[in-house]
Motif scaffolding. Structure first.
Motif, PDB file in Angstrom:
ATOM      1  N   ARG A  92     -14.927  41.048  -7.976  1.00  0.00           N
ATOM      2  CA  ARG A  92     -14.385  42.261  -8.625  1.00  0.00           C
ATOM      3  C   ARG A  92     -14.571  43.467  -7.711  1.00  0.00           C
ATOM      4  O   ARG A  92     -13.658  44.283  -7.556  1.00  0.00           O
ATOM      5  CB  ARG A  92     -15.084  42.508  -9.962  1.00  0.00           C
ATOM      6  N   THR A 138     -12.104  44.307  -5.004  1.00  0.00           N
ATOM      7  CA  THR A 138     -10.819  44.942  -5.323  1.00  0.00           C
ATOM      8  C   THR A 138     -10.890  46.466  -5.220  1.00  0.00           C
ATOM      9  O   THR A 138      -9.877  47.136  -5.413  1.00  0.00           O
ATOM     10  CB  THR A 138     -10.338  44.547  -6.737  1.00  0.00           C
ATOM     11  N   ASN A 181     -11.785  48.443   0.116  1.00  0.00           N
ATOM     12  CA  ASN A 181     -11.496  47.148   0.742  1.00  0.00           C
ATOM     13  C   ASN A 181     -12.628  46.718   1.683  1.00  0.00           C
ATOM     14  O   ASN A 181     -12.403  46.435   2.849  1.00  0.00           O
ATOM     15  CB  ASN A 181     -10.153  47.202   1.483  1.00  0.00           C
ATOM     16  N   ARG A 221     -14.265  36.965  -1.061  1.00  0.00           N
ATOM     17  CA  ARG A 221     -12.854  36.905  -1.452  1.00  0.00           C
ATOM     18  C   ARG A 221     -12.319  35.482  -1.306  1.00  0.00           C
ATOM     19  O   ARG A 221     -11.435  35.067  -2.037  1.00  0.00           O
ATOM     20  CB  ARG A 221     -12.016  37.852  -0.592  1.00  0.00           C
ATOM     21  N   TYR A 260     -10.921  45.951 -13.847  1.00  0.00           N
ATOM     22  CA  TYR A 260     -11.077  44.509 -13.663  1.00  0.00           C
ATOM     23  C   TYR A 260     -10.821  43.804 -14.986  1.00  0.00           C
ATOM     24  O   TYR A 260     -10.737  44.438 -16.034  1.00  0.00           O
ATOM     25  CB  TYR A 260     -12.490  44.169 -13.131  1.00  0.00           C
TER      26      TYR A 260
END
Length: 180
Positions: free
Chosen positions: A61, A64, A68, A76, A124
């Motif tokens: 989460r 995101t 970045n 990821r 999220y």
């Protein structure tokens, strides 16, 4: 202490305490780690797996965030856990490798966070499909609090099985700032 300094301190605490927890767990036979002790996640191994599952979910989460964070790239690429009680690894030796890898990612990530990035409202979807929008710093604090909560459970389970984890207080990693 700034918020970013506090997140770095919590990451260090997480890494230190996980090392102690796994060291204690690895002194026990595999069968002892798998015994259902009627805890939230059953066994010692189930509880340790839940910690990795929870960290993976939250780090994915956090990945995101508009910043970045490059440090979160390894997370990821991990498969998203299917459930909070998923047994990612059925043996402690495999789980400790993943745990150590996550702890290194967490340390690197917390050192890359800029103070202003903590003010972001992160959107999220939780594990039940509910959309949430919450303050990023508050979520990061929840992330570390969740770890501490379940490590406390794991410490109790390990103690009941005869494995001493030792001192687990945050105080053990807070630097002493007394004048020399």
């Amino acid at each position: 202490m700034s918020r970013t300094d506090h997140t770095c301190l919590m990451a260090k605490y997480n890494e230190c305490m996980n090392a102690k927890l796994y060291e204690a767990a690895m002194r026990l036979p595999d069968e002892e780690l798998a015994v259902d002790r009627k805890a939230f996640f059953g066994s010692i191994l189930g509880t340790l797996n839940h910690l990795v599952v929870g960290d993976t979910i939250w780090l994915q989460r956090f990945a995101t965030h508009p910043a970045n964070y490059p440090a979160l790239e390894p997370v990821r690429n991990l498969p998203a856990p299917a459930s909070l009680d998923q047994l990612l690894h059925a043996d402690i030796r495999s789980l400790v490798k993943l745990r150590s890898s996550l702890d290194r990612v967490i340390i690197e990530w917390t050192h890359s966070i800029a103070e202003h990035e903590l003010d972001h409202v992160l959107r999220y979807v939780n594990t039940r499909g509910v959309v949430a929008e919450r303050n990023f710093f508050s979520l990061v604090m929840h992330f570390f609090n969740h770890q501490t909560h379940h490590r406390g459970q794991a410490t109790t389970l390990l103690s009941q099985a005869g494995a001493d984890v030792g001192v687990t207080d945050l105080l053990a990693v807070i630097p002493n700032e007394a004048a020399a």
